[in-house]
Write an enzyme that holds these catalytic residues in place. Structure first.
Site, mmCIF file in Angstrom:
data_model
loop_
_atom_site.group_PDB
_atom_site.id
_atom_site.type_symbol
_atom_site.label_atom_id
_atom_site.label_comp_id
_atom_site.label_asym_id
_atom_site.label_seq_id
_atom_site.Cartn_x
_atom_site.Cartn_y
_atom_site.Cartn_z
ATOM 1 N N ASN A 157 -3.400 4.498 -12.762
ATOM 2 C CA ASN A 157 -3.856 4.469 -11.525
ATOM 3 C C ASN A 157 -5.451 4.430 -11.731
ATOM 4 O OD1 ASN A 157 -4.527 4.771 -8.672
ATOM 5 N ND2 ASN A 157 -2.753 5.661 -8.421
ATOM 6 N N LYS A 186 0.956 -1.344 -0.196
ATOM 7 C CA LYS A 186 0.056 -0.132 0.080
ATOM 8 C C LYS A 186 0.885 1.312 -0.138
ATOM 9 C CE LYS A 186 -3.332 3.025 0.544
ATOM 10 N NZ LYS A 186 -4.047 3.236 -0.409
ATOM 11 N N CYS A 209 -2.285 9.698 -6.859
ATOM 12 C CA CYS A 209 -3.185 9.356 -5.849
ATOM 13 C C CYS A 209 -4.610 10.648 -5.997
ATOM 14 C CB CYS A 209 -3.046 9.711 -4.369
ATOM 15 S SG CYS A 209 -4.310 9.203 -3.451
HETATM 16 C C1 LIG Z 1 -2.656 6.242 -2.945
HETATM 17 C C2 LIG Z 1 -3.629 6.636 -2.910
HETATM 18 C C3 LIG Z 1 -4.499 6.181 -3.814
HETATM 19 C C4 LIG Z 1 -5.807 5.784 -3.500
HETATM 20 C C5 LIG Z 1 -6.547 6.363 -2.156
HETATM 21 O O1 LIG Z 1 -5.986 5.819 -1.151
HETATM 22 O O2 LIG Z 1 -7.650 6.599 -1.985
HETATM 23 N N1 LIG Z 1 -6.797 5.209 -4.133
HETATM 24 C C6 LIG Z 1 -6.453 4.963 -5.610
HETATM 25 O O3 LIG Z 1 -7.256 4.555 -6.310
HETATM 26 N N2 LIG Z 1 -5.354 5.330 -6.084
HETATM 27 C C7 LIG Z 1 -4.348 5.935 -5.350
HETATM 28 O O4 LIG Z 1 -3.225 6.065 -5.758
#
Ligand SMILES: C=Cc1c(C(=O)O)[nH]c(=O)[nH]c1=O
Length: 309
Positions: free
Chosen positions: A193, A44, A130
């Site tokens: 992403n 993560k 993000c």
């Molecule tokens: C690291 C945050 C990300 C998140 C998140 O932690 O909300 N969700 C995503 O779909 N992509 C991301 O890069």
């Protein structure tokens, strides 16, 4: 057929892994990935300090994919580094990915300097995309800031590094972004992403609490955009910069298409969230069947060889 692959100087028994954020929050989940058919894992995305993330519900599956506004919940940089260093002792022949990003430019440099000074021998994935931290734009949509950040980073960071990118939707942006990335010794770029700030409605309501229901979209919805980003950068980048394909992989055929577009590794997010780590075995077998039927022995026999009309 074999679905083994390599990225930089690292070899992987299988070209599949999780997408950051899915099944990688803590040791328990990461251990399940180690014990699955996945060739490796990515953590993560870690920040300097632990984060609780956004209020729940913040993730929702739909028939065609998922929406999330997690808000970068994670156990903090030190938790993941400690575990990765432990794995270097217990699994010395495996290479893992460490996803990270700072909540500020200063934090990002502090994190990467800690990695540089540590005994971490794996690959770092810097998350420039993000979409769910309110008030924080996706860094990679600002190419000037991205270029400056990468120039500063590569002045001190000498370990393998790649970047996680948001989807681009304009050919000129592919050109501009590739021009920036080609200036740096990146080990890989990871496309894509989630597609930021989509909206899913059930009956009369949004389905997630943060941001009035706006969140990153994954799953079947995004495969055409993911494939386009993988192939656009494959056409434009120095071949030394490998491409990780992420987005819309439900089957071996989807993975085959990502590799046809130029991907050297394929990440699975929404499907992994829905099906669990057994998805790696199913999708690997489906890809091997396709390769056997077509007479491809390795993924290099067809990687990047998308046919045009
Ligand atoms: C690291 C945050 C990300 C998140 C998140 O932690 O909300 N969700 C995503 O779909 N992509 C991301 O890069």
């Amino acid at each position: 057929a074999t679905t083994k692959t390599s990225i930089g100087n690292f070899d992987f028994e299988n070209c599949f892994m999780n997408a950051a954020g899915v099944y990688c929050y803590d040791r328990n989940e990461l251990e399940q990935l180690i014990n699955s058919q996945a060739g490796t894992f990515v953590t993560k995305t870690a920040t300097l300090q632990p984060r609780p993330g956004n209020p729940e519900p913040r993730y929702h599956d739909t028939a065609l994919g998922s929406i999330n506004s997690m808000g970068l919940p994670n156990l903090g940089f030190d938790y993941y580094l400690d575990y990765l260093l432990e794995l270097q002792k217990t699994h010395p022949h495996r290479t893992f990915f460490f996803s990270l990003v700072g909540m500020s430019t200063e934090d990002t440099h502090a994190l990467l300097k800690k990695v540089q000074e540590s005994d971490f021998k794996g690959i770092t994935e810097l998350n420039l995309s993000c979409p769910n931290v309110p008030g924080k734009p996706q860094i990679a949509y600002d190419l000037e800031t991205t270029e400056k950040l990468l120039a500063d980073i590569f002045s001190y960071f000498k370990k393998p590094l790649g970047v996680k990118l948001p989807p681009y939707f304009d050919i000129v942006h592919f050109d501009q972004a590739a021009t920036v990335f080609n200036k740096f010794p990146l080990t890989f770029i990871n496309c894509i992403n989630s597609i930021g700030n989509g909206l899913v409605i059930e009956d009369e309501s949004v389905v997630i609490k943060p941001k009035n229901g706006f969140g990153g979209i994954g799953g079947e919805y995004i495969k055409p955009t993911a494939l386009a980003n993988v192939h656009a950068f494959y056409q434009r980048l120095n071949p030394s910069i490998k491409i990780i394909g992420t987005g819309g992989v439900l089957t071996g055929q989807d993975a085959f298409e990502h590799i046809l577009c130029g991907a050297s590794m394929v990440q699975i997010g929404t499907t992994l969230h829905k099906e669990g780590p057994v998805a790696f075995e199913r999708i690997t077998n489906e890809l091997k069947d396709i390769m056997d039927k077509k007479g491809y022995k390795t993924i290099e026999d067809f990687r990047g060889k998308l046919k045009y009309l």
